[in-house]
Design an enzyme around this catalytic site. Structure first.
Site, PDB file in Angstrom:
ATOM      1  N   ALA A   1      41.957  66.239   1.742  1.00  0.00           N
ATOM      2  CA  ALA A   1      42.005  65.825   3.139  1.00  0.00           C
ATOM      3  C   ALA A   1      43.371  66.187   3.719  1.00  0.00           C
ATOM      4  CB  ALA A   1      41.744  64.337   3.267  1.00  0.00           C
TER       5      ALA A   1
ATOM      6  N   GLU B   1      43.998  61.209  -5.645  1.00  0.00           N
ATOM      7  CA  GLU B   1      44.309  60.237  -4.590  1.00  0.00           C
ATOM      8  C   GLU B   1      45.238  59.106  -5.033  1.00  0.00           C
ATOM      9  OE1 GLU B   1      40.546  62.225  -3.122  1.00  0.00           O
ATOM     10  OE2 GLU B   1      41.369  61.599  -5.062  1.00  0.00           O
TER      11      GLU B   1
ATOM     12  N   GLU C   1      35.091  66.221  -3.614  1.00  0.00           N
ATOM     13  CA  GLU C   1      34.030  65.371  -3.061  1.00  0.00           C
ATOM     14  C   GLU C   1      33.012  66.198  -2.277  1.00  0.00           C
ATOM     15  OE1 GLU C   1      35.801  61.083  -2.111  1.00  0.00           O
ATOM     16  OE2 GLU C   1      37.098  62.676  -1.346  1.00  0.00           O
TER      17      GLU C   1
ATOM     18  N   GLY D   1      39.257  65.486  -1.398  1.00  0.00           N
ATOM     19  CA  GLY D   1      38.096  65.681  -0.534  1.00  0.00           C
ATOM     20  C   GLY D   1      37.371  66.986  -0.805  1.00  0.00           C
TER      21      GLY D   1
END
Length: 258
Positions: free
Chosen positions: A66, A135, A115, A112
């Site tokens: 992200a 993270e 993911e 992300g």
């Protein structure tokens, strides 16, 4: 007018969706997620496209995570949670598309990015690809359903290890864990992915959609319930036009025309 950060290219029954922020290692910001959401809405209604390939621009990253610079501007837990909820919702839309979805990973798939890859039906990776959920090094946890999808893919203990160590794994290690379906030489990744997608496109499209649905729904059911669902869908397909053509072609020793 804001410049688009993604690009959807349609080539017959195959579509390629590229995240196009190579200078930011294709990091996911709000605009990228909004564009992905719109593409998923379009693909949900498009019955001609049978395979969707997700990729990242450039040579370094599929998606490196992200966009941390944008996230630093979040001024409340509610705003951060809404960002997480929207990303998770978008990835669920991707996961639930009727098309077969393939993540084509040529470089970093971190946070992300992993993911996003996990929301696809399967992953094909270059030997140079790297995977991980870092993270906790930021004082956070995965926010786009990564804790849930990784656990379902690898099991509880491996998911806890991956998240808590924040380690990065090579394509070969990810393949060994069962996260990645295929690992290719770097310069053969696109060709190999196209070969797999072409095999899928040649087969009965509605049967593939039903198979995907039964597999995904069945894993959440008791075994007997999953078998019952499979038998019910098998019966419905048997009287359909695809099965009639497929069995006729088999008897006549010719390729089926789906």
């Amino acid at each position: 007018m804001t410049e688009s950060l993604t690009h959807l290219e349609i080539n017959g029954k195959k579509a390629t969706l590229q995240i196009n922020r190579p200078n930011q290692l294709n990091a996911l910001n709000k605009q990228v997620l909004e564009e992905l959401h719109k593409h998923c809405l379009f693909l949900k209604e498009n019955k001609e496209i049978k395979v969707l390939i997700i990729c990242g621009a450039g040579d370094k990253a599929f998606v490196a995570g992200a966009d941390i610079k944008e996230m630093q501007d979040f001024n409340s837990s509610d705003r951060a949670a809404q960002f997480s909820i929207f990303g998770a919702k978008t990835f669920s839309m991707l996961e639930n598309l009727s098309q077969i979805t393939i993540a084509r990973v040529q470089g970093f798939a971190l946070g992300g990015g992993l993911e996003l890859a996990l929301a696809c039906d399967f992953i094909i990776a270059s030997e140079k690809a790297r995977f991980g959920l870092p993270e906790v090094t930021l004082g956070l946890i995965p926010g786009f359903s990564g804790t849930q999808r990784l656990t379902r893919r690898l099991g509880v203990s491996k998911a806890i290890e991956w998240v808590s160590t924040a380690d990065k794994y090579s394509a070969a290690e990810a393949h060994l864990h069962g996260l990645v379906n295929h690992v290719t030489k770097h310069d053969e990744l696109e060709f190999f992915t196209d070969q797999i997608s072409d095999k899928i496109i040649k087969n009965a499209p509605h049967a593939i959609q039903v198979a995907k649905k039964v597999i995904k729904q069945g894993i959440e059911l008791r075994f007997e319930e999953g078998c019952s669902l499979e038998s019910s869908e098998f019966g419905l397909l048997f009287v359909g036009s695809e099965a009639k053509e497929g069995m006729k072609a088999f008897i006549e020793k010719r390729p089926a025309n789906f």
